[in-house]
Design an enzyme around this catalytic site. Structure first.
Site, PDB file in Angstrom:
ATOM      1  N   HIS A 200       8.225   5.697  17.409  1.00 41.70           N
ATOM      2  CA  HIS A 200       6.942   5.243  16.879  1.00 41.70           C
ATOM      3  C   HIS A 200       5.847   5.950  17.690  1.00 41.70           C
ATOM      4  O   HIS A 200       5.905   5.958  18.931  1.00 41.70           O
ATOM      5  CB  HIS A 200       6.769   3.739  17.083  1.00 41.70           C
ATOM      6  CG  HIS A 200       7.516   2.880  16.115  1.00 41.70           C
ATOM      7  ND1 HIS A 200       8.861   2.986  15.902  1.00 41.70           N
ATOM      8  CD2 HIS A 200       7.075   1.865  15.309  1.00 41.70           C
ATOM      9  CE1 HIS A 200       9.226   2.071  15.002  1.00 41.70           C
ATOM     10  NE2 HIS A 200       8.165   1.381  14.623  1.00 41.70           N
ATOM     11  N   GLU A 203       0.503   4.928  15.654  1.00 42.43           N
ATOM     12  CA  GLU A 203       0.239   3.757  14.805  1.00 42.43           C
ATOM     13  C   GLU A 203      -1.061   3.148  15.332  1.00 42.43           C
ATOM     14  O   GLU A 203      -2.079   3.167  14.664  1.00 42.43           O
ATOM     15  CB  GLU A 203       1.400   2.751  14.900  1.00 42.43           C
ATOM     16  CG  GLU A 203       1.176   1.457  14.119  1.00 42.43           C
ATOM     17  CD  GLU A 203       2.272   0.401  14.385  1.00 42.43           C
ATOM     18  OE1 GLU A 203       2.983   0.498  15.395  1.00 42.43           O
ATOM     19  OE2 GLU A 203       2.368  -0.550  13.565  1.00 42.43           O
ATOM     20  N   ASP A 281       8.763  -1.292   7.122  1.00 40.76           N
ATOM     21  CA  ASP A 281       8.552  -1.720   8.514  1.00 40.76           C
ATOM     22  C   ASP A 281       9.161  -3.096   8.797  1.00 40.76           C
ATOM     23  O   ASP A 281      10.296  -3.184   9.244  1.00 40.76           O
ATOM     24  CB  ASP A 281       7.055  -1.674   8.864  1.00 40.76           C
ATOM     25  CG  ASP A 281       6.795  -1.422  10.341  1.00 40.76           C
ATOM     26  OD1 ASP A 281       7.754  -1.163  11.081  1.00 40.76           O
ATOM     27  OD2 ASP A 281       5.617  -1.462  10.766  1.00 40.76           O
ATOM     28  N   ASP A 282       8.381  -4.160   8.533  1.00 40.14           N
ATOM     29  CA  ASP A 282       8.835  -5.543   8.770  1.00 40.14           C
ATOM     30  C   ASP A 282       8.487  -6.369   7.535  1.00 40.14           C
ATOM     31  O   ASP A 282       7.567  -7.187   7.561  1.00 40.14           O
ATOM     32  CB  ASP A 282       8.131  -6.118  10.005  1.00 40.14           C
ATOM     33  CG  ASP A 282       8.377  -5.272  11.239  1.00 40.14           C
ATOM     34  OD1 ASP A 282       9.455  -5.397  11.846  1.00 40.14           O
ATOM     35  OD2 ASP A 282       7.490  -4.470  11.588  1.00 40.14           O
TER      36      ASP A 282
HETATM   37  N1  HPA Z   1       5.376  -0.981  15.651  1.00 41.15           N
HETATM   38  C1  HPA Z   1       5.895  -1.125  16.869  1.00 41.15           C
HETATM   39  N2  HPA Z   1       6.902  -1.947  17.117  1.00 41.15           N
HETATM   40  C2  HPA Z   1       7.420  -2.646  16.117  1.00 41.15           C
HETATM   41  C3  HPA Z   1       6.927  -2.532  14.851  1.00 41.15           C
HETATM   42  C4  HPA Z   1       5.859  -1.650  14.597  1.00 41.15           C
HETATM   43  O1  HPA Z   1       5.354  -1.464  13.466  1.00 41.15           O
HETATM   44  N3  HPA Z   1       7.658  -3.380  14.068  1.00 41.15           N
HETATM   45  C5  HPA Z   1       8.584  -3.958  14.871  1.00 41.15           C
HETATM   46  N4  HPA Z   1       8.440  -3.516  16.112  1.00 41.15           N
HETATM   47 ZN    ZN Z   2       7.966   0.011  12.986  1.00 44.06          ZN
END
Ligand code: HPA
Ligand code: ZN
Length: 340
Positions: A200, A203, A281-282
């Site tokens: 990641h 973001e 994502d979630d």
């Molecule tokens: N970003 C960072 N960590 C995470 C994310 C995310 O979108 N979703 C679950 N852990």
């Molecule tokens: Zn993520």
């Protein structure tokens, strides 16, 4: 903006590949309650509605606090199986044919759950998803970046007996103040033992973190990466090297990375030639699985049918599937394109 029936149909029919999905982020409130009852855990909510009402996030950390708390109900192998199986059932309804799932072992090992319980339960579901739905899948072990380098090394060590059961390592959790450089040595080691790498970056963190992920961690794709356009030279490099971004539009909206989907830079990046993909994502926390992410993004940014197809193809190319599987899936996507 509503989506016309033709694009709606195209999105529904397209075979999809999901590359950015945290399996713990698919824990729906209903399952949270049933597992809490099973294990005698008291949740700080009285009802499913109350849980959903709490999902009002103002940034990444405000989400992570609830997300990690929710994980407490995941305790035995059957819980991890049920969690992943529910995801595969939902993904199948969206015509997902291949998924690469992130999991966060440190969230569970810190509570005394064995690595074997976590990976075993997830792998059981992956095997069943293959027979029941013909979905292929892989696991990506993520290090929590708010924890130390030493803790990441320890986690990798604990996972070594299961090394043939996950394909890559990733990096997630709170980005600000936890640059990729913090994990340079552990990623180097992971590569040396044959694992692939993703992270990641960009973001909430700056474009410089995307650079670090590329130059220091040698990742094959960037998760999120939406802040790349703060550095035009970086965007050019992403295009030239065809490094994919696993973008999660509804996540970006829920975590206030963008105020409105119409302000999202997804279409701009796509039209510049960046290999952007759409992911959820979630989804239990952000209000939509992959199909909904496609629909809302296509509507808000007025993606053409050809662009929607390119996005689906980008995910195939950026995946860790075999060349043969990529070839056959690309043909299947093009076939849907011709029918549209
Ligand atoms: N970003 C960072 N960590 C995470 C994310 C995310 O979108 N979703 C679950 N852990
Ligand atoms: Zn993520």
């Amino acid at each position: 903006m509503a989506l016309d029936p033709a694009r709606e149909r195209l999105i529904r029919r397209l075979p999809k590949v999901e590359l950015h999905l945290h399996i713990e982020g698919t824990l729906e409130p209903e399952m949270m309650f049933s597992l809490a009852a099973k294990h005698g855990v008291t949740l700080p909510y009285r009802s499913v509605e109350e849980v959903r009402a709490a999902y009002n996030f103002h940034d990444l950390q405000s989400f992570l606090d609830l997300y990690y708390a929710g994980c407490d109900v995941l305790r035995d192998r059957r819980d991890f199986y049920a969690l992943a199986m529910a995801y595969f059932t939902r993904a199948h309804a969206d015509n997902v044919v291949h998924a690469e799932l992130f999991f966060d072992p440190q969230t569970h090992t810190a509570r005394g759950i064995a690595m074997e319980t976590i990976i075993g339960g997830l792998r059981d579901a992956m095997a069943d998803a293959r027979t029941r739905y013909d979905i292929s899948s892989e696991l990506i072990l993520c290090f929590l970046r708010h924890l130390s380098e030493e803790a990441a090394f320890e986690t990798l060590e604990q996972a070594l007996p299961f090394k043939d059961q996950f394909i890559a390592v990733g990096l997630d959790s709170g980005e600000r103040g936890n640059p990729p450089s913090k994990f340079e040595r552990v990623f180097k080691h992971a590569k040396e033992i044959g694992l692939r790498t993703v992270a990641h970056a960009g973001e909430e963190g700056p474009a410089a973190y995307i650079r670090e992920a590329l130059d220091l961690l040698f990742v094959e794709r960037i998760d999120h990466g939406v802040r790349c356009d703060e550095e035009p030279a970086l965007v050019d490099e992403l295009v030239k090297k065809q490094i994919a971004l696993t973008v999660c539009p509804l996540s970006n909206l829920k975590l206030c990375v963008v105020k409105d989907l119409r302000d999202h830079n997804f279409a701009k990046l796509l039209r510049k030639g960046v290999a952007v993909t759409i992911n959820s994502d979630d989804p239990a926390y952000f209000g939509g699985y992959i199909g909904e992410n496609f629909r809302q993004t296509a509507a808000a940014l007025d993606l053409t049918p050809a662009e929607i197809i390119t996005v689906a193809e980008n995910a195939v190319h950026a995946s860790f599937m075999s060349s043969a599987q990529k070839l056959s899936l690309t043909s299947a996507i093009q076939l849907e394109g011709q029918r549209a």
